[in-house]
Design a protein around this motif. Structure first.
Motif, PDB file in Angstrom:
ATOM      1  N   SER A  33       0.644 -47.809  -5.329  1.00  0.00           N
ATOM      2  CA  SER A  33      -0.113 -48.732  -5.328  1.00  0.00           C
ATOM      3  C   SER A  33       0.970 -49.632  -6.306  1.00  0.00           C
ATOM      4  N   GLN A  47     -12.150 -55.745 -19.639  1.00  0.00           N
ATOM      5  CA  GLN A  47     -12.599 -55.356 -18.355  1.00  0.00           C
ATOM      6  C   GLN A  47     -11.925 -53.903 -19.400  1.00  0.00           C
ATOM      7  N   GLU A 100     -17.013 -55.892 -15.975  1.00  0.00           N
ATOM      8  CA  GLU A 100     -16.292 -57.354 -16.716  1.00  0.00           C
ATOM      9  C   GLU A 100     -17.590 -57.224 -18.109  1.00  0.00           C
ATOM     10  N   PHE A 123     -10.419 -49.976 -18.433  1.00  0.00           N
ATOM     11  CA  PHE A 123      -9.699 -49.503 -17.240  1.00  0.00           C
ATOM     12  C   PHE A 123      -9.914 -47.431 -18.321  1.00  0.00           C
ATOM     13  N   GLN A 180      -9.318 -46.249 -13.478  1.00  0.00           N
ATOM     14  CA  GLN A 180     -11.148 -45.738 -13.107  1.00  0.00           C
ATOM     15  C   GLN A 180     -11.061 -47.735 -13.796  1.00  0.00           C
ATOM     16  N   ALA A 181     -11.596 -48.409 -12.779  1.00  0.00           N
ATOM     17  CA  ALA A 181     -12.019 -50.388 -13.532  1.00  0.00           C
ATOM     18  C   ALA A 181     -13.956 -49.997 -14.331  1.00  0.00           C
ATOM     19  N   VAL A 211      -9.231 -59.995 -18.888  1.00  0.00           N
ATOM     20  CA  VAL A 211      -9.135 -59.937 -17.491  1.00  0.00           C
ATOM     21  C   VAL A 211      -9.747 -61.284 -17.148  1.00  0.00           C
ATOM     22  N   ILE A 255      -2.674 -55.671 -14.810  1.00  0.00           N
ATOM     23  CA  ILE A 255      -4.061 -55.838 -14.333  1.00  0.00           C
ATOM     24  C   ILE A 255      -4.100 -55.301 -12.694  1.00  0.00           C
ATOM     25  N   ARG A 260      -5.620 -52.208 -11.453  1.00  0.00           N
ATOM     26  CA  ARG A 260      -6.870 -52.119  -9.881  1.00  0.00           C
ATOM     27  C   ARG A 260      -6.647 -51.475  -8.666  1.00  0.00           C
TER      28      ARG A 260
END
Length: 650
Positions: free
Chosen positions: A157, A566, A561, A568, A557-558, A530, A547, A551
């Motif tokens: 990622s 948001q 919103e 996290f 874990q998001a 966000v 961000i 994600r």
């Protein structure tokens, strides 16, 4: 000029009869050691004699003039009885039979999945099959294998924090065979000729030339690593609540006549003192003539040498010399060890090593390992021809002397069976660099316990440093302005993403009379803006990049919103801090590990998950992944505070 004073002048009026009574003094020596006062020790080494009485005094000091009604042991007749332990008892699992052809106990207890947990090694094992196919002229089979079982090395990622994962993704993703999947599929059908032919035809493979090559590759896979066929990350013997291993060993049968238990195996070095006897034969081991005997009769081993054994005096570095003219080993100097009056254990050790060390003898006796052993008979013959029966050692109060015997619990505590000793197989394993390293510590300021993931496995399986990754998942915000006096109020100070909190919770079933707590893994939630307009601003490019990385991270874990913000939640990335690693990213929201409160002491603990390499008694090379727990580095501070008032710029 000299002056004499009388008793009356000295005001000594009376002398009691008790004061005039002679009181003999008792003087004893445990050991006499020379202490030279000069740099030259030549004169002391010469030991010149000018008085024969001095030599007699030295003989007396060394107990050479003391006579005893005893002789030196010259032969011994011994008979021992043993119970082979041929069953591995995982906690809550089915008993597993053991034999000499299997791996050592450490490898069987610690072993967890290898190829399924290390994508790069899995792809490299698949490359071995491709080499065999090319060498045998079966290049036509490479295409179907790559099509049906491609090795997947996912792209990380964040390639900047997982450079190895990015490189191996570019080199091996889709270019090798999934060794774990292909070996499991072929293992299920290769024993049945009809099923194997149908399986090969379904995958467009040659049914005549491929089976020998696949069987040869399957044997190579079995010799590569101890890889149990399990989707679970940890071994069945791993106890998540205590972060250690627990298992038992017993005699053959569904209800073993003898059983020993290792309740807390942690350090990767298994020995007899890790076990406790929980079940022993009630009627003894040598014979069981009782007609009311219930349960299976254990297969007892009887070992008695065909000839008398010759006792040898026990030796160790630093022990006193037998004679005055002998030089002692200088590597260990017991005489230089200091001990206080209250240090009883050290005083007893020094007294044993310096004064009574010559009273111990050893007998050479070869016994099979992986068994419980008990001395049935020991008869010693001295140089005068007298035979003495040596009984088991007893304490002055009559209780057994259990220094070298297993402790007992449960049914074994009330049964007979003598004083058994477990002869554990010796294994010297080499531990590689940690694939995963976690440090647990107490934080009294925050009233929490923290688990710090220092190293975890990246996308390729190689370790990565989570500190570098955490720096790329954090946002440093600068607040300008503020209230009166330039003060800033913070609801919560930030914590690094690789710091996982453990919160005290009530243990299930605890009552107010018997209150107890556990430590449950929590999450640290970071709220970031966000809204689309703000992230599109070029001045907020760093925030937009963070961000995007959050994600994309599967362990983050998001949350939904709300009002342009948001949350996290940071979950552990490795397997040690997860109760069910096989659930993947989908089970993060429900996988909250609970630890016993005593698992994390004040000193903390350090957990390692690494490759282990060893050779057994047959010379076979063994490779497996295991875990170990050692003492930590003490308490720490995360810096977590709530409702903090700060002044910008310090």
């Amino acid at each position: 000029m000299s002056t004499r004073l009388s008793a009356a002048a000295a005001r000594i009026t009376a002398l009691g009869a008790e004061a005039l009574q002679a009181r003999p003094s008792v003087t004893s020596w445990s050991r006499l050691e020379p202490l030279p006062v000069a740099d030259d020790i030549g004169l002391g080494l010469q030991a010149p004699l000018a008085d024969p009485l001095w030599l007699l005094a030295r003989q007396w000091q060394f107990n050479e003039l003391r006579g005893e009604d005893a002789g030196s042991p010259v032969a011994a007749d011994v008979r021992v009885h043993g119970l082979p332990l041929r069953t591995l008892l995982p906690p809550g699992g089915a008993p597993q039979p053991l034999d000499d052809a299997q791996a050592p106990i450490e490898a069987l207890v610690e072993g967890e999945r290898v190829l399924g947990a290390h994508p790069k090694l899995n792809a490299q094992a698949g490359q071995q099959l491709l080499r065999l196919l090319r060498a045998a002229g079966q290049r036509a089979a490479i295409g179907p294998l790559l099509r049906d079982w491609p090795a997947v090395l996912a792209a990380p990622s964040d390639a900047a924090s997982d450079v190895r994962g990015f490189v191996w993704h570019q080199l091996l993703d889709g270019r090798s065979v999934d060794a774990a999947g292909l070996s499991a599929a072929w293992r299920d059908v290769h024993a049945d000729a009809a099923a194997a032919a149908a399986w090969l035809a379904a995958h467009d493979l040659d049914a005549q030339a491929l089976p020998p090559l696949l069987d040869r590759w399957l044997r190579w896979i079995d010799a590569l690593a101890l890889d149990p066929r399990s989707d679970s990350g940890a071994s069945p013997c791993w106890q998540p609540a205590r972060l250690d291993y627990a298992f038992g060993l017993g005699t053959a049968g569904t209800s073993p006549a003898a059983q020993i238990q290792a309740a807390a195996y942690t350090d990767g070095r298994l020995d007899w003192d890790d076990f406790t006897a929980t079940r022993l034969p009630a009627a003894g081991w040598a014979a069981d003539p009782s007609p009311t005997h219930a349960g299976p009769r254990p297969a007892v081993l009887h070992v008695s040498p065909g000839r008398a054994l010759m006792p040898a005096q026990a030796r160790w570095p630093g022990m006193p010399a037998d004679r005055h003219w002998s030089f002692e080993d200088g590597r260990v100097n017991f005489g230089a060890i200091g001990a206080g009056r209250g240090d009883l254990a050290r005083l007893a050790l020094l007294e044993y090593a310096l004064a009574w060390g010559h009273d111990w003898y050893v007998l050479p006796l070869t016994l099979p390992v992986q068994s419980l052993w008990q001395v049935g008979r020991l008869t010693v013959r001295d140089n005068f021809g007298l035979g003495v029966e040596i009984p088991p050692a007893r304490n002055p109060d009559g209780t057994p002397w259990s220094l070298y015997a297993l402790s007992r619990q449960g049914p074994a505590a009330a049964s007979g069976g003598g004083d058994p000793l477990y002869l554990c197989p010796s294994l010297q394993a080499q531990e590689g660099p940690p694939l995963e390293q976690v440090l647990l510590m107490r934080d009294e300021m925050a009233n929490l316990a923290w688990a710090i993931e220092q190293r975890v496995q990246g996308s390729s399986g190689d370790p990565l440093d989570r500190r570098d990754e955490a720096a790329r998942l954090s946002v440093l915000q600068s607040v300008r302005g503020g209230g009166a006096g330039g003060l800033v109020h913070r609801l919560q100070t930030p914590v690094a993403p690789h710091w996982i909190p453990f919160l005290p919770v009530r243990r299930p079933g605890a009552t107010p009379q018997q209150w107890s707590i556990q430590l449950q893994r929590g999450v640290v939630v970071q709220h970031l803006p966000v809204d689309t307009a703000r992230l599109a601003d070029p001045r907020q490019a760093d925030l937009a990049a963070v961000i995007a990385r959050l994600r994309a991270a599967p362990w983050v874990q998001a949350e939904p919103e709300q009002a342009g913000l948001q949350g996290f939640a940071f979950h552990p990335r490795g397997e040690i801090l997860r109760e069910r690693p096989a659930t993947g990213a989908a089970g993060l929201a429900t996988d909250f590990l609970r630890l016993d409160d005593e698992t994390v002491p004040r000193a903390g603990i350090e957990l390692r998950r690494a490759f282990n390499y060893a050779r057994d008694a047959r010379g076979r090379a063994l490779l497996w992944i295991g875990r170990s727990k050692t003492t930590g580095r003490g308490e720490g501070a995360s810096g977590l505070r709530f409702d903090a008032v700060e002044r910008p710029g310090g």
